[in-house]
Enzyme design. Structure first.
Site, PDB file in Angstrom:
ATOM      1  N   ASP A  38       0.846  -1.188   0.000  1.00 23.30           N
ATOM      2  CA  ASP A  38       0.000   0.000   0.000  1.00 23.30           C
ATOM      3  C   ASP A  38       0.888   1.247   0.000  1.00 23.30           C
ATOM      4  OD1 ASP A  38      -2.669   1.313   0.470  1.00 23.30           O
ATOM      5  OD2 ASP A  38      -1.651   1.952   2.294  1.00 23.30           O
ATOM      6  N   GLU A  65       1.759  -0.226  -4.968  1.00 29.43           N
ATOM      7  CA  GLU A  65       0.811   0.821  -5.346  1.00 29.43           C
ATOM      8  C   GLU A  65       1.662   2.064  -5.595  1.00 29.43           C
ATOM      9  OE1 GLU A  65      -3.434   2.459  -3.721  1.00 29.43           O
ATOM     10  OE2 GLU A  65      -1.784   2.387  -2.278  1.00 29.43           O
TER      11      GLU A  65
END
Length: 723
Positions: free
Chosen positions: A350, A386
């Site tokens: 993330d 990401e």
């Protein structure tokens, strides 16, 4: 388990960090560079009563440690850290606050919100500069000393090659909460993840990996609890080593290991979505639960000269300080722990850009990336980033180091806009279909580095992309202001649910076209769980706080005729990808290379079978395109696998002339008419908002076929003019 009754700890060892049982006792080790004293607090088996406190007697290289003889797995504990309370200089020690071990491998439960969880007096005029002296232990979860022994049965991990990988992004809890064929206590747990019927569903789809939203223990944020909502997604990490207790049911951590073992037995890899960029402690006004109380100035990035405040590249109040070697060690130890103790096959990071930040900004050669890539364990796993955060220079798609794949949001947006009917999107679609070469063809990276998706947990589901023009997030309690405002979606005539047969048919066509685009493009396809049968979130594109049927998969929809038909279509497309080497290119090559006379590796044509030239690419109105791809057959290098993708993004049928040379084409997939299987002649009609794939084989007449002139530009779209 009875608490040990000795008066003081033995010195123990500074490594490994965490609580480690050797059968005769437990060694405790915790890092803090600025603490002046560290206490180990031992609790009863339920974690309700603090029974003893022990000073950790030694500090070696800023690691506090001690050994408790006769202690065994199951012991419940926490820490209290003494040191300066000087927020202006980044220090927030408060021994009245019980702290979780950052390396805790199992927790007793979740925090219970109370003002005592904060290191400062709530409502005090000096805010976070004040000191709260209430004991937080009654409201805190505690760590449990864990025995990690588990019988993996000698099973080997699937280790699917990247180019054959098909990812299924899913939420462990949401996948089973509406499973009526499961007993209620099992719903939402790892045991349900291991259910043979769910694994059979994955097998029939043909996916090779599940990507689980965060399973690390996470916090139910107070602002959500106050609104009667819950942190559903889990991007608010409370502990990097412990699984979320709510997902384990009565089976403890072994229930998650059992699920992973069964998925591996079915040939399915497990990828974890992990959040190392920030923690649940938030800004200076957040609670003191672990890292903040242990050594705030080491664990977090603070604003130089204003160390009371946190650098917030994440938008979540704080940023983990991966420039500190002990903090970087914690992240690497966590990753290794999940790969070894849980046999995890990969990680999706993330806000991966945050992890790669150094003092000067994002750096693909940062300590974080370098540490992972040289690690003999982690470098063998699938690594996905990401590629953005909200800090300066935070958009870094295509700029990560080799061995990392990246979520490709340009694929998402380009595919949505093309099938919505936007002008001038034919070139973007061509780039997406051919592996986003302009982004990833550098440093010897491979097409699989592009993780291709149209939907993910963050945003509309696919059914909502074709059913809603606007977001409908009122249930989130933020007056509909949260979530992305531009979704490149269309409702095709009516907002939300409808009984209009024409609108429903149009929505189904566009869903099939987008799913086929994902699965027939070079790169790594990723499907959002539920898209294979038309799952909806009723137009909510930010369902992070909806732990209810809004977010949970609706298996009644899956059992409907429309849901079953869409699932069959997805399974068919996945099967074709698996069967045809030309649909999963393993490396970027010279697309104009002729594998046999007249058949280059890749060629673009318009609907009249003319090679695409610059003027054709720049025509904003034309939405028809042909892509021919050729590759050596998987099993017989003397044979060539040839596929021809016919794309019609317009509202009317298009007659396509098939390019030379004439091959024995078969219709392998038609998103407009899924049951179509005829053999076309020299032309074929593709319906509106649809794509068709034709398949053929060709002999590789000579390994020294005449070369084809190379294009002047490396863009895969333009190279076809020389095919």
């Amino acid at each position: 388990m009875a608490s040990p009754t000795i008066d003081r700890l033995l010195p123990g060892q500074p490594y490994p960090l965490g609580a480690t049982s050797d059968g005769l006792g437990v060694n405790f080790a915790v890092f803090s560079a600025h603490a002046t004293r560290m206490e180990l607090c031992v609790f009863d088996a339920r974690g309700r009563h603090e029974m003893r406190r022990y000073d950790l007697p030694e500090c070696t290289d800023e690691v506090w440690h001690g050994y408790l003889p006769d202690a065994q797995p199951g012991l419940v504990y926490g820490y209290r850290a003494h040191g300066p309370h000087d927020p202006d200089n980044g220090h927030r020690f408060n021994p009245h606050k019980l702290l979780l071990d950052p390396y805790a491998r199992q927790l007793t439960g979740a925090p219970r919100w109370h003002d005592a969880l904060f290191g400062y007096r709530m409502g005090h005029s000096r805010a976070d500069l004040s000191l709260d002296r209430r004991d937080s232990a009654p409201y805190m979860p505690k760590a449990i000393v864990l025995d990690d022994a588990f019988n993996w049965g000698g099973a080997r991990r699937p280790q699917t090659p990247w180019e054959r990988t098909v990812i299924y992004e899913m939420h462990l809890r949401g996948a089973s909460m509406q499973r009526e064929d499961l007993r209620p206590p099992l719903r939402g747990t790892a045991t349900a993840l291991a259910d043979p019927r769910f694994i059979d569903h994955l097998g029939k789809l043909g996916v090779t990996a599940v990507e689980l939203l965060p399973v690390h223990a996470f916090l139910q944020d107070s602002f959500l609890v106050d609104r009667g909502l819950r942190n559903y997604w889990g991007y608010s990490t409370l502990c990097f080593f412990s699984p979320e207790p709510a997902y384990l049911g009565d089976g403890g951590p072994n229930s998650l290991k059992q699920a992973i073992r069964r998925l591996h037995g079915a040939g399915i890899e497990v990828i974890l979505d992990v959040v190392y960029n920030h923690t649940c402690e938030g800004s200076e006004l957040g609670p003191t639960l672990s890292w903040r109380g242990l050594d705030n100035a080491s664990y977090y990035r603070l604003i130089p000269g204003e160390e009371r405040y946190y650098i917030n590249d994440t938008g979540c109040g704080n940023t983990v300080n991966l420039s500190h070697p002990r903090v970087l060690q914690m992240v690497l130890d966590s990753l290794r722990y999940w790969t070894e103790a849980y046999q995890v096959d990969g990680f999706r990071f993330d806000l991966g850009v945050t992890l790669g930040r150094e003092g000067t900004g994002f750096d693909p050669g940062s300590g974080f990336f370098d540490a992972i890539l040289q690690d003999p364990v982690l470098a063998t796993r699938k690594l996905i980033s990401e590629p953005w955060d909200i800090g300066p220079g935070g958009y870094q798609l295509g700029n990560h180091p080799p061995r990392f794949a990246e979520w490709n949001d340009q694929f998402r947006d380009g595919v949505r806009r093309f099938w919505r009917g936007d002008e001038g999107m034919r070139g973007a679609l061509a780039s997406n279909l051919s592996g986003s070469r302009e982004l990833f063809d550098k440093r010897h990276r491979r097409p699989w580095a592009s993780v291709n998706f149209v939907t993910a947990h963050d945003g509309f589901t696919l059914a909502d992309v074709v059913s809603y023009t606007e977001r409908h997030n009122e249930a989130n309690g933020e007056e509909g202001r949260d979530g992305h405002s531009e979704n490149y979606s269309a409702n095709w005539g009516e907002e939300g649910e409808t009984e209009d047969a024409g609108i429903l048919a149009q929505r189904a066509r566009v869903q099939r076209a987008m799913l086929a685009t994902i699965l027939l493009s070079d790169g790594t396809p990723m499907l959002l769980a539920g898209d294979e049968f038309g799952n909806s979130q009723s137009g909510n594109n930010n369902a992070y706080c909806q732990d209810n049927p809004i977010s949970w998969l609706d298996w009644q929809v899956a059992a409907s005729p429309a849901g079953q038909a869409l699932t069959r279509f997805v399974a068919q497309a996945v099967s074709l990808r698996r069967a045809h080497a030309s649909l999963r290119t393993a490396r970027y090559t010279d697309v104009a290379e002729a594998l046999t006379p007249g058949l280059s590796r890749l060629a673009w044509f318009d609907a009249q079978a003319r090679f695409m030239d610059q003027a054709a690419w720049e025509n904003p109105q034309d939405r028809a395109l042909q892509l021919r791809r050729v590759a050596e057959h998987d099993d017989d290098p003397t044979q060539l696998d040839v596929t021809l993708l016919l794309v019609n993004g317009g509202a009317e049928p298009v007659d396509f002339q098939l390019p030379e040379p004439r091959l024995a084409w078969q219709v392998c997939l038609d998103s407009g008419e899924p049951e179509r299987r005829d053999a076309p002649g020299v032309s074929v009609t593709v319906g509106p908002h649809a794509l068709m794939m034709l398949c053929a084989q060709a002999d590789r007449a000579s390994p020294h076929a005449p070369p084809v002139p190379s294009p002047k530009k490396t863009d895969a779209r333009k190279s076809a003019t020389h095919a």
